[in-house]
Every structure is written in structure tokens, then in C-alpha cells.
Design an enzyme around this catalytic site. Structure first.
Site, PDB file in Angstrom:
ATOM      1  N   LYS A   1       1.187  11.625   5.433  1.00  0.00           N
ATOM      2  CA  LYS A   1       1.803  10.629   6.462  1.00  0.00           C
ATOM      3  C   LYS A   1       2.095   9.492   5.739  1.00  0.00           C
ATOM      4  CE  LYS A   1      -1.390   7.902   7.011  1.00  0.00           C
ATOM      5  NZ  LYS A   1      -2.474   7.051   6.942  1.00  0.00           N
TER       6      LYS A   1
ATOM      7  N   LYS B   1       0.987  -1.045  -0.106  1.00  0.00           N
ATOM      8  CA  LYS B   1      -0.035  -0.015  -0.122  1.00  0.00           C
ATOM      9  C   LYS B   1       0.766   1.313  -0.057  1.00  0.00           C
ATOM     10  CE  LYS B   1      -3.322   2.989   0.717  1.00  0.00           C
ATOM     11  NZ  LYS B   1      -4.318   3.416  -0.158  1.00  0.00           N
TER      12      LYS B   1
HETATM   13  P1  NAD Z   1     -10.891   9.845   8.749  1.00  0.00           P
HETATM   14  O1  NAD Z   1      -9.948  10.775   9.585  1.00  0.00           O
HETATM   15  O2  NAD Z   1     -11.872  10.372   7.962  1.00  0.00           O
HETATM   16  O3  NAD Z   1     -11.422   8.657   9.696  1.00  0.00           O
HETATM   17  C1  NAD Z   1     -10.640   8.252  10.828  1.00  0.00           C
HETATM   18  C2  NAD Z   1     -11.689   7.882  11.819  1.00  0.00           C
HETATM   19  O4  NAD Z   1     -11.139   7.502  12.943  1.00  0.00           O
HETATM   20  C3  NAD Z   1     -12.552   9.304  12.179  1.00  0.00           C
HETATM   21  O5  NAD Z   1     -13.843   9.153  12.342  1.00  0.00           O
HETATM   22  C4  NAD Z   1     -11.858   9.500  13.792  1.00  0.00           C
HETATM   23  O6  NAD Z   1     -12.993  10.182  14.575  1.00  0.00           O
HETATM   24  C5  NAD Z   1     -11.722   8.093  14.319  1.00  0.00           C
HETATM   25  N1  NAD Z   1     -10.734   7.836  15.139  1.00  0.00           N
HETATM   26  C6  NAD Z   1      -9.628   8.642  15.290  1.00  0.00           C
HETATM   27  N2  NAD Z   1      -8.848   8.271  16.693  1.00  0.00           N
HETATM   28  C7  NAD Z   1      -9.811   7.419  17.194  1.00  0.00           C
HETATM   29  C8  NAD Z   1      -9.441   6.645  18.378  1.00  0.00           C
HETATM   30  N3  NAD Z   1      -8.665   6.744  18.936  1.00  0.00           N
HETATM   31  N4  NAD Z   1     -10.465   5.711  18.757  1.00  0.00           N
HETATM   32  C9  NAD Z   1     -11.452   5.623  17.703  1.00  0.00           C
HETATM   33  N5  NAD Z   1     -11.524   6.111  16.548  1.00  0.00           N
HETATM   34  C10 NAD Z   1     -10.744   7.069  16.249  1.00  0.00           C
HETATM   35  O7  NAD Z   1      -9.618   9.153   7.762  1.00  0.00           O
HETATM   36  P2  NAD Z   1      -9.862   8.223   6.476  1.00  0.00           P
HETATM   37  O8  NAD Z   1      -9.944   8.991   5.334  1.00  0.00           O
HETATM   38  O9  NAD Z   1     -11.268   7.378   6.715  1.00  0.00           O
HETATM   39  O10 NAD Z   1      -8.917   7.203   6.443  1.00  0.00           O
HETATM   40  C11 NAD Z   1      -8.560   5.981   7.231  1.00  0.00           C
HETATM   41  C12 NAD Z   1      -7.385   5.349   7.029  1.00  0.00           C
HETATM   42  O11 NAD Z   1      -7.518   4.945   5.544  1.00  0.00           O
HETATM   43  C13 NAD Z   1      -6.226   6.376   6.783  1.00  0.00           C
HETATM   44  O12 NAD Z   1      -5.122   5.404   7.603  1.00  0.00           O
HETATM   45  C14 NAD Z   1      -6.134   6.518   5.495  1.00  0.00           C
HETATM   46  O13 NAD Z   1      -4.559   6.719   5.210  1.00  0.00           O
HETATM   47  C15 NAD Z   1      -6.513   5.342   4.866  1.00  0.00           C
HETATM   48  N6  NAD Z   1      -7.126   5.437   3.477  1.00  0.00           N
HETATM   49  C16 NAD Z   1      -7.760   6.581   3.111  1.00  0.00           C
HETATM   50  C17 NAD Z   1      -8.363   6.818   1.955  1.00  0.00           C
HETATM   51  C18 NAD Z   1      -9.379   7.893   1.502  1.00  0.00           C
HETATM   52  O14 NAD Z   1      -9.266   8.351   0.230  1.00  0.00           O
HETATM   53  N7  NAD Z   1      -9.722   8.532   2.383  1.00  0.00           N
HETATM   54  C19 NAD Z   1      -8.082   5.722   0.854  1.00  0.00           C
HETATM   55  C20 NAD Z   1      -7.279   4.794   1.310  1.00  0.00           C
HETATM   56  C21 NAD Z   1      -6.914   4.332   2.603  1.00  0.00           C
END
Ligand code: NAD
Length: 304
Positions: free
Chosen positions: A244, A175
Site C-alpha cells: 500500500k 513517510k
Molecule cells: P494492523 O492491521 O495491525 O492494525 C490496524 C488496526 O486497525 C487493527 O486492530 C484493526 O482491527 C483496526 N481497524 C481496522 N479497521 C477499523 C475501523 N474501521 N475502525 C476501527 N478500527 C479499525 O496495522 P499496523 O501494522 O498496526 O499498522 C497501522 C498503520 O501504521 C498502517 O497505516 C501502517 O502502514 C503503519 N505502520 C505500520 C508499521 C509496522 O511495522 N507494523 C510501521 C510503521 C507504520
């Protein structure tokens, strides 16, 4: 409704986790969820999920637990910290769908396997649109038998799930390779499009031509039309998360001793954009920094 209804724990209901939970509920599964955001929890409850007060409570009730969390530190905290999944007694399989790097994957594997939990990493690619449509690319690694037990669930959130290796963290490394490419191509695309706009080319025409030419990529096909040309800057992936990923990938490259001249320069651009635009901006807003430096806008409105 699915024939095989499962109880699934899910921690992290953000841009990616939210739609994944919705798809799992639609497939008939019972979802036990946790997030630190009350709004995210309320949204999942409205879809039929059961909200629980901590990761430990989720792992106390669900045999399979997925997490989709922002950073390596948060994943470690949720998995192994106080009130974390490690304190639950029902969890047998844990899969991390976030992008957090191989190092955290092995640390978490060490902590959870001591409790008899099979650990998988299953990062995803395809953005929020892919999460909503269930078309994500899922790259899983870890114990094959555990993977087979969650394969159908992963197929609900993605299409063409691939088991990339038996070693925990291999999915994470793949990834990071993918996102290093995506981030660097986006940086180069943004620079080149600003150059074309400054030279007086119509950005919409540039886009139409590149769409049928060798410069096309996910950046031109997906980022460009709405987020950039129409100036919505709402692809759904925060710039700090891409930054990140680039930093994690370059740390891995440093440890391995491979050359990263181009990607290191791209990292500096993401660092600048983060400092300049702050938290919360979309990854597509990277181009705004280049527009301000270059003095030309890549807009279908042709305001230049
Ligand atoms: P986001 O910030 O929208 O969602 C993260 C969620 O985690 C939030 O709802 C937040 O409140 C929650 N959170 C944070 N700390 C927490 C804790 N201690 N306990 C419980 N919940 C907690 O991020 P995202 O865009 O959904 O991305 C999530 C992961 O997926 C990341 O690692 C990102 O790199 C990866 N990702 C994102 C995408 C994208 O297009 N957004 C695509 C592929 C991968």
C-alpha cells in the site's frame, strides 16, 4: 506517572496502535479506545483503557484523538464517515499516526477543521519493536501550536519527534519517501541474498560480512537475522501494508512527474508476492517468492 495526565482517544489498536496505547497508559494517561476487533479492544481494556463503541463516542469524550489504521479508506471512514470522529463534540486535536498519504490527510483536515478541530499527521517509522520500546521516529506536520500540545504524547511513543512542516500531509509525504526507500532496498537485498545462497555462500556468513560492509541497511540489520535467517517471518509489518505504501508513493510521484524506474520495478515484485502469498503475510516473506523462483533458501540452517 506523568505530571500532566491527559485524556487521550485512540482508534486502531493493531500491531502499532496496541503498544502505543500501552506506553501512553504506562505514562499515566487516561485512554479511551475503539477498534473493530473485539480481541484488540479486550487487550487494551486489560491494560487499563476504556473501550468505547465507536469513533464518534471517542471524539465525544477525548480532546485529543490519535488514530493508527491500516489504509487511507479506513482513515477516511473513521474520521469522516457515519459514526466517525467528526460526530464527536469534545475532540480539539486529531493526529493520524498511520501511513495514508498526503491526499487523505488534506481531505480529513478539510472535514475536521470545519468542526474546529486542529489536524496533524504524525506517521511513524521503526516497526513493532520501536512501538513497544518507544523509540519510533515520528514525523509530524500541521499547525505548530497543536503539535506543541501533543509533543509530550508523541515523545512517549517515539524518540526524536520532528515537526517537518506546517502543511498537513508533509509528514505523510516524508513517510512515503522513507518507505519507498525501505521497500526498494528490501526488494534488492532479498534478490541479492538469494543469488549469494544459490552460488553456495552460507547465508549467515553473508549476513555477518554485509553487517560490516556497504550493503548494510535496515533490511540486513533488522529483517535478516530472525525473520529471514531463522525463518520466523514475523517482523510485524504486513506485506500488504508495505505494498500500500509503495502504491501511495508511486501515485504521488506520478502526480508530481518524477521518474521512478527502480521503485516501479520493486512495486511489481510486491504485487507478485501479494498475489502469490495472499493477505496477512509478513513483509519479510517477500524473499520466499524470490527463493522459490531462484531455487535457493536464505536460511541459517543451510538446507540448500
Ligand atoms: P494492523 O492491521 O495491525 O492494525 C490496524 C488496526 O486497525 C487493527 O486492530 C484493526 O482491527 C483496526 N481497524 C481496522 N479497521 C477499523 C475501523 N474501521 N475502525 C476501527 N478500527 C479499525 O496495522 P499496523 O501494522 O498496526 O499498522 C497501522 C498503520 O501504521 C498502517 O497505516 C501502517 O502502514 C503503519 N505502520 C505500520 C508499521 C509496522 O511495522 N507494523 C510501521 C510503521 C507504520
Amino acid at each position: 506517572m506523568t505530571a500532566n495526565v491527559l485524556t487521550v482517544g485512540f482508534v486502531g489498536l493493531g500491531a502499532m496502535g496496541g503498544p502505543m496505547v500501552e506506553r501512553l497508559i504506562s505514562a499515566g494517561h487516561r485512554l479511551l479506545v475503539h477498534d473493530v476487533s473485539p480481541a484488540a479492544l479486550a487487550q487494551a481494556e486489560a491494560l487499563g483503557a476504556t473501550a468505547l463503541p465507536s469513533p464518534a463516542a471517542v471524539a465525544d469524550a477525548a480532546p485529543i484523538v490519535f488514530v493508527s489504521l491500516p489504509t487511507p479508506d479506513v482513515v477516511k471512514q473513521v474520521a469522516l464517515g457515519a459514526g466517525g470522529l467528526v460526530e464527536g463534540s469534545a475532540m480539539r486535536i486529531y493526529a493520524d499516526l498511520s501511513t495514508t498519504g498526503a491526499r487523505v490527510a488534506s481531505e480529513v483536515a478539510e472535514g475536521l477543521s470545519a468542526k474546529g478541530v486542529a489536524v496533524l499527521d504524525a506517521p511513524v517509522s521503526g516497526g513493532v519493536a520501536g512501538a513497544k520500546a518507544g523509540t519510533l521516529s515520528v514525523m509530524a506536520s500541521g499547525d505548530r501550536a497543536a503539535f506543541e500540545q501533543v509533543r509530550d504524547l508523541l515523545e512517549t511513543i517515539g524518540r526524536g519527534t520532528i515537526h517537518v512542516g506546517e502543511e498537513v500531509g508533509q509528514g505523510q509525504t516524508l513517510k512515503l519517501v522513507n518507505n519507498l526507500i525501505a521497500a526498494t532496498v528490501w526488494a534488492a537485498t532479498a534478490e541479492a541474498m538469494v543469488m549469494g545462497a544459490k552460488a553456495g555462500l552460507d547465508p549467515a556468513v553473508m549476513h555477518a560480512v554485509i553487517a560490516r560492509s556497504s550493503g548494510r541497511s535496515f533490511s540486513t540489520e533488522v529483517f535478516m537475522p530472525k525473520a529471514v535467517l531463522e525463518r520466523s517471518f514475523d517482523f510485524g509489518f504486513r506485506l500488504e501494508l508495505m505494498r500500500k505504501d509503495v502504491r501511495l508513493a508511486l501515485a504521488e510521484a506520478e502526480a508530481l512527474g518524477t521518474t521512478m524506474l527502480t521503485c516501479t520495478t520493486a512495486k511489481q515484485l510486491y504485487d507478485h508476492a501479494y498475489v502469490h502469498g495472499g493477505e496477512g503475510q509478513d513483509v519479510t516473506a517477500l524473499i520466499r517468492l524470490l527463493e522459490s523462483w531462484g531455487g535457493a533458501e536464505v536460511s541459517s540452517q543451510r538446507r540448500n
